[in-house]
Scaffold this active site. Structure first.
Site, short mmCIF file in Angstrom:
data_model
loop_
_atom_site.label_atom_id
_atom_site.label_comp_id
_atom_site.label_asym_id
_atom_site.label_seq_id
_atom_site.Cartn_x
_atom_site.Cartn_y
_atom_site.Cartn_z
N SER A 151 -20.72 73.23 22.23
CA SER A 151 -20.50 72.89 20.83
C SER A 151 -19.38 71.87 20.73
CB SER A 151 -20.10 74.13 20.03
OG SER A 151 -19.66 73.76 18.74
N TYR A 165 -15.68 81.85 18.23
CA TYR A 165 -16.81 80.98 18.61
C TYR A 165 -16.34 79.93 19.62
CZ TYR A 165 -20.75 77.74 17.94
OH TYR A 165 -21.83 76.91 18.14
#
Ligand code: NDP
Length: 256
Positions: A151, A165
């Site tokens: 990401s 995350y």
């Protein structure tokens, strides 16, 4: 004769290859599965909560003349992940491409994160990737490809509440780097694609996250799942034979 009239010969760079895409029932994973199949690979997808969506992906690929299977395998269940790899090898005769895509996004401000959410995030995003990679590495031969979905948040924290995350995605990036040394001598490449904001069920264009990150998109819009799939397809292809250990950012300039 113009270029557009020139008869195309169907060139399929992944003919003869077998791929497994974790979390291939929806969104980015589904786009990756369809793209790899369009490029000639036989494709297995795993799913956890969306059997109907997984069946739709298989039906779409099959209708287009491809070969695909769907396997129920919670990425947070190591036994199920290992079984999915073994089933892929049993069905297709090999495993040449692994795409570690399955991921979830739980979190919140650090003081408020429920430890069960922490454990689930580690199980799905990190352990799932580790186990799939380890099992795949046992089956892959020269030319193998391991492609992780990271990401852009692993390098640029655009907003708060995402530390859990980011922890999982940073782990993937670090795992990737050392794996290159283990698997390079065997002719297997390992790369991570870092998507930026991409219009999916997890992060819909127009949803709450897009209100925050939208203005930061250099390209002025959210990404589409097929735009992430095309980067994965490149890494899976023979064209990327000398690319390993790379962090490929596909984020519309979000982190530029
Ligand atoms: P979605 O939530 O839209 O789709 C997630 C997919 O993963 C579904 O197919 C889902 O299948 C599967 N999945 C989720 N949990 C599990 C599990 N425990 N076991 C097996 N499969 C599972 O997510 P995205 O497509 O947006 O994200 C895909 C990847 O891209 C993730 O790793 C995410 O972190 C990453 N990413 C996404 C970005 C974005 O903006 N969308 C940006 C950067 C990275 P099922 O429903 O069957 O469980």
């Amino acid at each position: 004769m113009t270029a557009s009239q020139y008869p195309l010969t169907r060139h399929l760079p992944l003919t003869g290859k077998a791929a497994l895409v974790t979390g291939g029932s929806r969104s980015i994973g589904a786009a990756i599965a369809k793209r790899l199949a369009a490029d000639g690979a036989a494709v297995a997808i795993t799913y956890s909560a969306s059997p109907d969506k997984a069946a739709e992906v298989v039906a779409t690929i099959t209708a287009d003349g491809g070969l695909a299977i769907a396997i129920e395998a919670d990425a947070g269940n190591p036994g199920a992940v290992r079984a999915a790899i073994e089933r892929t090898v049993a069905e297709f005769g090999s495993l040449d491409i692994l795409v570690n895509n399955a991921g979830i996004a739980l979190g919140g401000p650090i003081e408020a994160i429920d430890f069960r959410d922490y454990e689930r995030m580690i199980a799905v995003n990190v352990t799932g990737t580790f186990v799939a990679t380890q099992e795949a590495a046992r089956h892959m031969t020269t030319g193998g490809r391991i492609i992780n979905i990271g990401s852009s948040m692993a390098r640029y924290a655009a907003f708060g509440g995402a530390s859990l995350y980011t922890l999982t995605k940073g782990a993937i990036a670090g795992f990737n780097r050392s794996l290159v040394r283990d698997l390079g001598p065997r002719g297997i490449t390992v790369n991570t694609v870092h998507p930026g904001p991409t219009d999916t069920d997890m992060n819909p264009d127009g949803g709450p996250v897009s209100q925050i990150v939208g203005p930061g998109m250099a390209i002025g819009r959210y990404g589409k799942p097929h735009e992430i799939a095309s980067v994965v397809a490149y890494l899976a292809s023979p064209e990327a034979s000398f690319v390993t250990g790379a962090d490929l950012i596909a984020d519309g300039g979000f982190t530029a």
